[in-house]
Design an enzyme around this catalytic site. Sequence first.
Site, PDB file in Angstrom:
ATOM      1  N   ASP A 114       0.723  -1.251  -0.137  1.00  0.00           N
ATOM      2  CA  ASP A 114       0.162  -0.061  -0.104  1.00  0.00           C
ATOM      3  C   ASP A 114       0.850   1.042  -0.065  1.00  0.00           C
ATOM      4  O   ASP A 114       0.444   2.108   0.527  1.00  0.00           O
ATOM      5  CB  ASP A 114      -1.066   0.163   1.424  1.00  0.00           C
ATOM      6  CG  ASP A 114      -0.254  -0.111   2.429  1.00  0.00           C
ATOM      7  OD1 ASP A 114       0.995  -0.105   2.444  1.00  0.00           O
ATOM      8  OD2 ASP A 114      -1.147   0.023   3.587  1.00  0.00           O
ATOM      9  N   LYS A 165       4.091   1.820  15.983  1.00  0.00           N
ATOM     10  CA  LYS A 165       2.867   2.844  16.437  1.00  0.00           C
ATOM     11  C   LYS A 165       3.301   3.199  17.918  1.00  0.00           C
ATOM     12  O   LYS A 165       2.665   2.648  18.778  1.00  0.00           O
ATOM     13  CB  LYS A 165       1.589   1.978  16.252  1.00  0.00           C
ATOM     14  CG  LYS A 165       1.299   1.380  14.919  1.00  0.00           C
ATOM     15  CD  LYS A 165       0.412   1.701  14.096  1.00  0.00           C
ATOM     16  CE  LYS A 165       0.840   1.636  12.608  1.00  0.00           C
ATOM     17  NZ  LYS A 165       0.665   0.004  12.396  1.00  0.00           N
ATOM     18  N   ASP A 226       1.978   6.938   1.706  1.00  0.00           N
ATOM     19  CA  ASP A 226       1.089   5.674   2.161  1.00  0.00           C
ATOM     20  C   ASP A 226      -0.292   5.906   1.911  1.00  0.00           C
ATOM     21  O   ASP A 226      -0.949   6.985   2.013  1.00  0.00           O
ATOM     22  CB  ASP A 226       1.174   5.445   3.809  1.00  0.00           C
ATOM     23  CG  ASP A 226       0.421   4.588   4.685  1.00  0.00           C
ATOM     24  OD1 ASP A 226      -0.762   4.418   4.116  1.00  0.00           O
ATOM     25  OD2 ASP A 226       0.825   3.756   5.526  1.00  0.00           O
TER      26      ASP A 226
HETATM   27  N1  GDD Z   1      -0.120 -11.390   3.182  1.00  0.00           N
HETATM   28  C1  GDD Z   1      -0.378 -10.683   4.450  1.00  0.00           C
HETATM   29  N2  GDD Z   1      -1.199 -11.311   5.697  1.00  0.00           N
HETATM   30  N3  GDD Z   1      -0.266  -9.154   4.309  1.00  0.00           N
HETATM   31  C2  GDD Z   1      -0.600  -8.415   5.379  1.00  0.00           C
HETATM   32  C3  GDD Z   1      -1.118  -9.009   6.680  1.00  0.00           C
HETATM   33  C4  GDD Z   1      -1.201 -10.239   6.708  1.00  0.00           C
HETATM   34  O1  GDD Z   1      -1.847 -10.884   7.531  1.00  0.00           O
HETATM   35  N4  GDD Z   1      -1.046  -8.005   7.441  1.00  0.00           N
HETATM   36  C5  GDD Z   1      -0.795  -6.885   6.897  1.00  0.00           C
HETATM   37  N5  GDD Z   1      -0.376  -7.281   5.619  1.00  0.00           N
HETATM   38  C6  GDD Z   1       0.296  -6.291   4.489  1.00  0.00           C
HETATM   39  C7  GDD Z   1      -0.873  -5.061   4.158  1.00  0.00           C
HETATM   40  O2  GDD Z   1      -1.487  -5.542   3.055  1.00  0.00           O
HETATM   41  C8  GDD Z   1       0.182  -3.920   3.782  1.00  0.00           C
HETATM   42  O3  GDD Z   1       0.625  -4.092   2.349  1.00  0.00           O
HETATM   43  C9  GDD Z   1       1.372  -4.392   4.630  1.00  0.00           C
HETATM   44  O4  GDD Z   1       1.456  -5.741   4.898  1.00  0.00           O
HETATM   45  C10 GDD Z   1       1.541  -3.399   5.944  1.00  0.00           C
HETATM   46  O5  GDD Z   1       0.149  -3.482   6.593  1.00  0.00           O
HETATM   47  P1  GDD Z   1      -0.689  -2.462   7.125  1.00  0.00           P
HETATM   48  O6  GDD Z   1      -1.614  -3.128   7.958  1.00  0.00           O
HETATM   49  O7  GDD Z   1      -0.845  -1.642   6.002  1.00  0.00           O
HETATM   50  O8  GDD Z   1       0.345  -1.904   8.233  1.00  0.00           O
HETATM   51  P2  GDD Z   1       0.392  -0.115   8.579  1.00  0.00           P
HETATM   52  O9  GDD Z   1       0.255   0.585   7.467  1.00  0.00           O
HETATM   53  O10 GDD Z   1      -0.299   0.089   9.773  1.00  0.00           O
HETATM   54  O11 GDD Z   1       2.024   0.050   8.946  1.00  0.00           O
HETATM   55  C11 GDD Z   1       3.089  -0.682   8.204  1.00  0.00           C
HETATM   56  O12 GDD Z   1       3.215   0.125   6.987  1.00  0.00           O
HETATM   57  C12 GDD Z   1       4.013   1.470   7.496  1.00  0.00           C
HETATM   58  C13 GDD Z   1       4.444   2.348   6.399  1.00  0.00           C
HETATM   59  O13 GDD Z   1       3.353   2.638   5.562  1.00  0.00           O
HETATM   60  C14 GDD Z   1       4.368  -0.852   9.142  1.00  0.00           C
HETATM   61  O14 GDD Z   1       5.259  -1.685   8.402  1.00  0.00           O
HETATM   62  C15 GDD Z   1       4.807   0.299   9.649  1.00  0.00           C
HETATM   63  O15 GDD Z   1       6.092  -0.120  10.351  1.00  0.00           O
HETATM   64  C16 GDD Z   1       5.270   1.381   8.357  1.00  0.00           C
HETATM   65  O16 GDD Z   1       5.815   2.517   9.152  1.00  0.00           O
HETATM   66 MG    MG Z   2      -0.595   0.461   5.524  1.00  0.00          MG
END
Ligand code: GDD
Ligand code: MG
Length: 363
Positions: A114, A165, A226
Amino acid sequence: MTEAKEAILLVGGKGTRLRPLTVHTPKPMVPAAGVPFLTHQLARARAAGVEHIVLATSYLAEVFEPHFGDGSSLGLHIEYVTEQEPLGTGGAIRNVAPKLSSGPDEPVLIFNGDILTGLDIRALVTSHTVSGADVSLHLTRVEDPRAFGLVPTDGTGRVTAFLEKPQTPEEIVTDQINAGAYIFRRSVIDTIPAGRPVSVERETFPGLLASGAHLQGMVDSTYWLDLGTPAAFVRGSADLVLGRAPSPAVPGRCGDRLVLPTASVAPDAKLTGGTVVGAGAVIGAGARVDGSTILENAIVEPNAVVTDSLVGAGARIGSRTVLAGAVIGDGARVGADNELRDGIRIWCGSTLPDASVRFSSDQ
Ligand code: GDD
Ligand code: MG
């Protein structure tokens, strides 16, 4: 070695739908600059030398494979692994490890699905190789880091902590955040426990640091966004069209607008600021559309004014209606002479009568 030949793209979990834009399309497949968003990430990885990509999916996984197939149209070999239950970011990475053919010391690119970024993937691999790290992370600086993973580093770029977070002001020790792209030494992936949910951010990275592993951060100020909110998604699509966010997958030349084949735009309509008009969409006479995404078969009637907004597939925007920072779901009908602003979301398929919402006084 300055190239990673293999990559894992994380596109599962719970937060991958862009509601209420559409009920059935997960966010990675919503068009940005005219093609499913994921296409940009896949094409950028390919351009950096990646040949084999495993998509780690859980939610609505079945929409990816019919579209991208074996990846050959992008010059890639793409495989798909679907989790029965979401395994978290680390669990998803571990779960696809059997699909990798890289040797134990070879670099594997892993990235969140994403993110829209101009990251120089080759530079991250080079930094990884030069520093000899176990894992290298792309870091970026943001004003408010609370929604991200905080990654402080020492003077040499070596990661000193990973705080996902942060909850308290004391935890906000840096403005450097995890930008969601990593290079893992292949053998490190195999140390993640299999068969249970694991968060790479909350468990794997802190655990690696505690055991003395070398995590290296590469901070840069390239384009980074993001796409967690519809507003960010609209911004990202416009930046792709404008050329601010580099992607080899934008269908056409970068500029003020992208009008896809079979769309119809009245000669005196004004399209600016990276606006995208999807296939079969219609923009009426005198309409002005700025920085917005109009998805396929939507209709913007004459003299409507649409700014920084997303108009879903098949939706209709009535004459003289003003949208600013609005999200209109697929198939919704917004009557004439409305004014919708500031993050308002009109649910898919719903109807707003003529002249029923205004923010300013009638004239
Ligand atoms: N296959 C799979 N299975 N993918 C997953 C799963 C899961 O259970 N959970 C999350 N993802 C994928 C999401 O689709 C996304 O592409 C990515 O892993 C990160 O998950 P998010 O749920 O979007 O996390 P976030 O946005 O709250 O935080 C993450 O991204 C930030 C940057 O945008 C973390 O990596 C943070 O550390 C980072 O700063
Ligand atoms: Mg995300």
